[in-house]
Scaffold this motif. Structure first.
Motif, PDB file in Angstrom:
ATOM      1  N   GLU A   1       0.729  -0.992  -0.007  1.00 18.31           N
ATOM      2  CA  GLU A   1      -0.110   0.053   0.032  1.00 18.31           C
ATOM      3  C   GLU A   1       0.824   1.138  -0.046  1.00 18.31           C
ATOM      4  OE1 GLU A   1      -2.492  -0.355   3.336  1.00 18.31           O
ATOM      5  OE2 GLU A   1      -3.822  -1.798   2.573  1.00 18.31           O
ATOM      6  N   LEU A   2       2.152   1.018  -0.352  1.00 18.07           N
ATOM      7  CA  LEU A   2       2.988   2.318  -0.299  1.00 18.07           C
ATOM      8  C   LEU A   2       3.504   2.639  -1.604  1.00 18.07           C
ATOM      9  CD1 LEU A   2       4.750   3.932   1.489  1.00 18.07           C
ATOM     10  CD2 LEU A   2       6.535   2.342   1.727  1.00 18.07           C
ATOM     11  N   PRO A   3       2.961   3.555  -2.165  1.00 20.79           N
ATOM     12  CA  PRO A   3       3.565   3.983  -3.641  1.00 20.79           C
ATOM     13  C   PRO A   3       4.955   4.702  -3.307  1.00 20.79           C
ATOM     14  CG  PRO A   3       1.887   5.205  -2.872  1.00 20.79           C
ATOM     15  CD  PRO A   3       1.989   4.322  -1.853  1.00 20.79           C
ATOM     16  N   VAL A   4       5.644   4.286  -4.434  1.00 19.69           N
ATOM     17  CA  VAL A   4       7.078   4.909  -4.540  1.00 19.69           C
ATOM     18  C   VAL A   4       7.498   5.135  -5.840  1.00 19.69           C
ATOM     19  CG1 VAL A   4       9.620   4.592  -4.010  1.00 19.69           C
ATOM     20  CG2 VAL A   4       7.816   3.795  -2.372  1.00 19.69           C
ATOM     21  N   PHE A   5       7.781   6.536  -6.120  1.00 24.97           N
ATOM     22  CA  PHE A   5       8.257   6.924  -7.377  1.00 24.97           C
ATOM     23  C   PHE A   5       9.676   6.444  -7.576  1.00 24.97           C
ATOM     24  CE2 PHE A   5       9.819  10.093 -10.497  1.00 24.97           C
ATOM     25  CZ  PHE A   5       8.862  10.010 -11.460  1.00 24.97           C
ATOM     26  N   TYR A   6       9.905   6.088  -8.949  1.00 23.40           N
ATOM     27  CA  TYR A   6      11.301   5.598  -8.923  1.00 23.40           C
ATOM     28  C   TYR A   6      11.649   6.246 -10.626  1.00 23.40           C
ATOM     29  CZ  TYR A   6       9.836   1.716 -11.740  1.00 23.40           C
ATOM     30  OH  TYR A   6       9.219   0.588 -12.706  1.00 23.40           O
TER      31      TYR A   6
ATOM     32  N   LEU B   1      12.467   9.072  -1.753  1.00 21.45           N
ATOM     33  CA  LEU B   1      12.199   8.283  -0.518  1.00 21.45           C
ATOM     34  C   LEU B   1      10.878   8.921   0.032  1.00 21.45           C
ATOM     35  CD1 LEU B   1      15.779   8.613   1.129  1.00 21.45           C
ATOM     36  CD2 LEU B   1      14.354   6.377   0.541  1.00 21.45           C
ATOM     37  N   PRO B   2       9.981   8.384   0.843  1.00 20.43           N
ATOM     38  CA  PRO B   2       8.679   8.710   1.243  1.00 20.43           C
ATOM     39  C   PRO B   2       8.909  10.241   1.800  1.00 20.43           C
ATOM     40  CG  PRO B   2       9.149   6.305   2.013  1.00 20.43           C
ATOM     41  CD  PRO B   2      10.610   7.095   1.625  1.00 20.43           C
ATOM     42  N   GLY B   3       7.810  10.868   1.152  1.00 19.40           N
ATOM     43  CA  GLY B   3       7.760  12.460   1.560  1.00 19.40           C
ATOM     44  C   GLY B   3       8.705  13.418   0.741  1.00 19.40           C
ATOM     45  N   TYR B   4       9.445  12.775  -0.129  1.00 17.56           N
ATOM     46  CA  TYR B   4      10.257  13.646  -1.103  1.00 17.56           C
ATOM     47  C   TYR B   4       9.972  13.349  -2.509  1.00 17.56           C
ATOM     48  CZ  TYR B   4      13.254  14.083   2.886  1.00 17.56           C
ATOM     49  OH  TYR B   4      13.719  14.452   4.188  1.00 17.56           O
ATOM     50  N   GLY B   5      10.050  14.458  -3.318  1.00 20.48           N
ATOM     51  CA  GLY B   5       9.788  14.212  -4.870  1.00 20.48           C
ATOM     52  C   GLY B   5       8.452  14.102  -5.072  1.00 20.48           C
TER      53      GLY B   5
ATOM     54  N   PRO C   1       4.272  10.760   1.724  1.00 20.06           N
ATOM     55  CA  PRO C   1       4.822  10.282   3.046  1.00 20.06           C
ATOM     56  C   PRO C   1       4.417   8.957   3.388  1.00 20.06           C
ATOM     57  CG  PRO C   1       3.736  12.480   3.191  1.00 20.06           C
ATOM     58  CD  PRO C   1       3.654  11.966   1.871  1.00 20.06           C
ATOM     59  N   ALA C   2       4.845   8.474   4.319  1.00 18.14           N
ATOM     60  CA  ALA C   2       4.535   7.153   5.006  1.00 18.14           C
ATOM     61  C   ALA C   2       4.878   6.948   6.274  1.00 18.14           C
ATOM     62  CB  ALA C   2       5.355   5.920   4.073  1.00 18.14           C
ATOM     63  N   GLU C   3       3.970   6.499   7.127  1.00 17.30           N
ATOM     64  CA  GLU C   3       4.214   6.396   8.469  1.00 17.30           C
ATOM     65  C   GLU C   3       5.115   5.476   8.784  1.00 17.30           C
ATOM     66  OE1 GLU C   3       0.297   6.076  10.589  1.00 17.30           O
ATOM     67  OE2 GLU C   3      -0.387   7.777  10.035  1.00 17.30           O
TER      68      GLU C   3
END
Length: 247
Positions: free
Chosen positions: A48-53, A107-111, A115-117
């Protein structure tokens, strides 16, 4: 009138032929399309954690297939930067051209990553990177960790260093959070890299990271904290030298 109609007919016929020739031209329609070696920008779902790459496919490595025997390379980033930094420097394209699969994440909360708890704790950051490796299909990659990203990379190195083919800390933060005995237990080949004008985090990180038993040190001349920005050619040379000696 017949003459005028004839001329109009010829003009219309000419316009139609020009349009057909445009459609048949090999370069037709290329404007606005990505080139064959363009950077792939994709939202990556890690649970459930989307991450941009970002990932560059070039030459024989098109499609993200690395040359046999060469490890994948995962780039993290510092607080003032994102995955875009490694694209702008040409680092991703350079490694792709050398046969490496190179990926940079936000990283979470950047770009472009929300964010991710879960990354509020060291244990959560280890779980985060573990999931990123799984979702990207990266098996035993080399982890590149500048500055702020040490908060992610160092706990992962100490907990799951056997999942890495190599580690490249670039003046990372958080090195004092761990004891010499913890570093001694890590067997991951490591390139400790920093700029000679970094009078703070570079030497400070070296004091702790020198306890890693399989380390080597590369100091980038005339470069500050973000040595890869100040002297990209020297940085790339040191990085490629390290990657080539890994087995």
């Amino acid at each position: 009138m017949p003459l005028a109609r004839s001329r109009l007919g010829l003009l219309l016929l000419g316009a139609l032929l020009t349009f057909l020739l445009y459609l048949l031209h090999p370069d037709a329609g290329k404007r606005g399309r990505p080139a064959a070696n363009a950077t792939a920008r994709t939202g990556m779902a890690a649970g459930e954690l989307p991450v941009f790459y970002r990932e560059v496919s070039a030459g024989p490595q098109a499609g993200g297939t690395a040359s046999p025997g060469r490890p994948d390379v995962l780039f993290l980033h510092g607080q003032a930067f994102t995955s875009k930094t490694w694209e702008a420097l040409g680092t991703l394209a350079l490694l792709a051209g050398e046969g490496y699969r190179a990926v940079a994440i936000d990283l979470p909360g950047y770009g472009d990553s929300p964010p991710a708890e879960m990354v509020a704790t060291a244990q959560g950051r280890v779980a985060f990177l573990d999931r990123v490796l799984q979702e990207l299909g990266m098996r035993r990659p080399v982890l590149i960790s500048p500055s702020m990203s040490g908060r992610f990379a160092l706990p992962f190195l100490l907990a799951q260093g056997d999942q890495l083919a190599g580690f490249v800390p670039i003046a990372p933060v958080g090195t004092k959070d761990y004891a010499a005995e913890q570093y001694h237990r890590v067997q991951t080949p490591t390139l400790i890299l920093y700029g000679d004008r970094d009078a703070s985090l570079g030497p400070q990180a070296l004091q702790s990271l020198r306890h890693l038993p399989r380390h080597r040190v590369a100091v980038v001349p005339d470069a500050g904290h973000a040595c890869y920005l100040d002297k990209p050619e020297d940085f790339h040379r040191a990085l490629l030298g390290f990657l080539r000696q890994l087995k």
